[in-house]
Design an enzyme around this catalytic site. Sequence first.
Site, PDB file in Angstrom:
ATOM      1  N   HIS A  68       0.847  -1.191   0.000  1.00 46.42           N
ATOM      2  CA  HIS A  68       0.000   0.000   0.000  1.00 46.42           C
ATOM      3  C   HIS A  68       0.886   1.246   0.000  1.00 46.42           C
ATOM      4  O   HIS A  68       2.051   1.198   0.386  1.00 46.42           O
ATOM      5  CB  HIS A  68      -0.913  -0.001   1.216  1.00 46.42           C
ATOM      6  CG  HIS A  68      -2.009  -1.021   1.129  1.00 46.42           C
ATOM      7  ND1 HIS A  68      -3.034  -1.079   2.028  1.00 46.42           N
ATOM      8  CD2 HIS A  68      -2.246  -2.019   0.224  1.00 46.42           C
ATOM      9  CE1 HIS A  68      -3.855  -2.063   1.696  1.00 46.42           C
ATOM     10  NE2 HIS A  68      -3.391  -2.649   0.611  1.00 46.42           N
ATOM     11  N   GLU A  70       0.885   3.870   1.889  1.00 48.99           N
ATOM     12  CA  GLU A  70       1.370   4.257   3.216  1.00 48.99           C
ATOM     13  C   GLU A  70       2.589   3.424   3.617  1.00 48.99           C
ATOM     14  O   GLU A  70       3.576   3.945   4.145  1.00 48.99           O
ATOM     15  CB  GLU A  70       0.288   4.063   4.285  1.00 48.99           C
ATOM     16  CG  GLU A  70      -1.020   4.756   3.986  1.00 48.99           C
ATOM     17  CD  GLU A  70      -2.039   3.875   3.287  1.00 48.99           C
ATOM     18  OE1 GLU A  70      -3.213   3.917   3.687  1.00 48.99           O
ATOM     19  OE2 GLU A  70      -1.664   3.143   2.344  1.00 48.99           O
ATOM     20  N   CYS A  96      -5.914   1.158   5.689  1.00 45.34           N
ATOM     21  CA  CYS A  96      -6.429  -0.131   6.142  1.00 45.34           C
ATOM     22  C   CYS A  96      -5.855  -0.413   7.536  1.00 45.34           C
ATOM     23  O   CYS A  96      -4.997   0.317   8.034  1.00 45.34           O
ATOM     24  CB  CYS A  96      -6.041  -1.242   5.152  1.00 45.34           C
ATOM     25  SG  CYS A  96      -4.280  -1.667   5.182  1.00 45.34           S
ATOM     26  N   CYS A  99      -1.937  -0.909   7.549  1.00 46.88           N
ATOM     27  CA  CYS A  99      -1.207   0.345   7.420  1.00 46.88           C
ATOM     28  C   CYS A  99      -1.363   1.202   8.673  1.00 46.88           C
ATOM     29  O   CYS A  99      -0.434   1.906   9.067  1.00 46.88           O
ATOM     30  CB  CYS A  99      -1.651   1.104   6.177  1.00 46.88           C
ATOM     31  SG  CYS A  99      -1.058   0.343   4.646  1.00 46.88           S
TER      32      CYS A  99
END
Length: 143
Positions: A68, A70, A96, A99
Amino acid sequence: MSKQQLLDERYLRMARIWAENSYCRRRQVGALIVKDAAIISDGYNGTPSGFENVCEDEQNRTKPYVLHAEANAITKVAKSNNSSQGATLYVTASPCIECAKLIIQAGIKRVVYAEDYRSQDGANLLRQANIDVVLVDIRDDGQ
């Protein structure tokens, strides 16, 4: 509009532009880590270094090893001489749960995002950790 609101919108627009670097077809997400008015890291969702830039399988499902935005920004700052302690993360979609855990451990104190992820578990975990979580609606009006 306050100066902070203007900055939040600008950094989110920059994160949205950064997301365009992603090879993912289903969703492109961008992230910036800002500290002391400087961008100290950036990231977008995609495959790990050395992997082909294909995020989805034949059924259009995201491959399990895709990172992801992040996570990419946090690992990038970890390899630098910068510290994310007390920084703000700007991300195009709310984090999410996985993260969110990284954000907490990285010492990030504020998360500003532009749209909701399918689950709010990550944003809720961040709030439990006393991290300021802010949804900012950025319009595509050319400003």
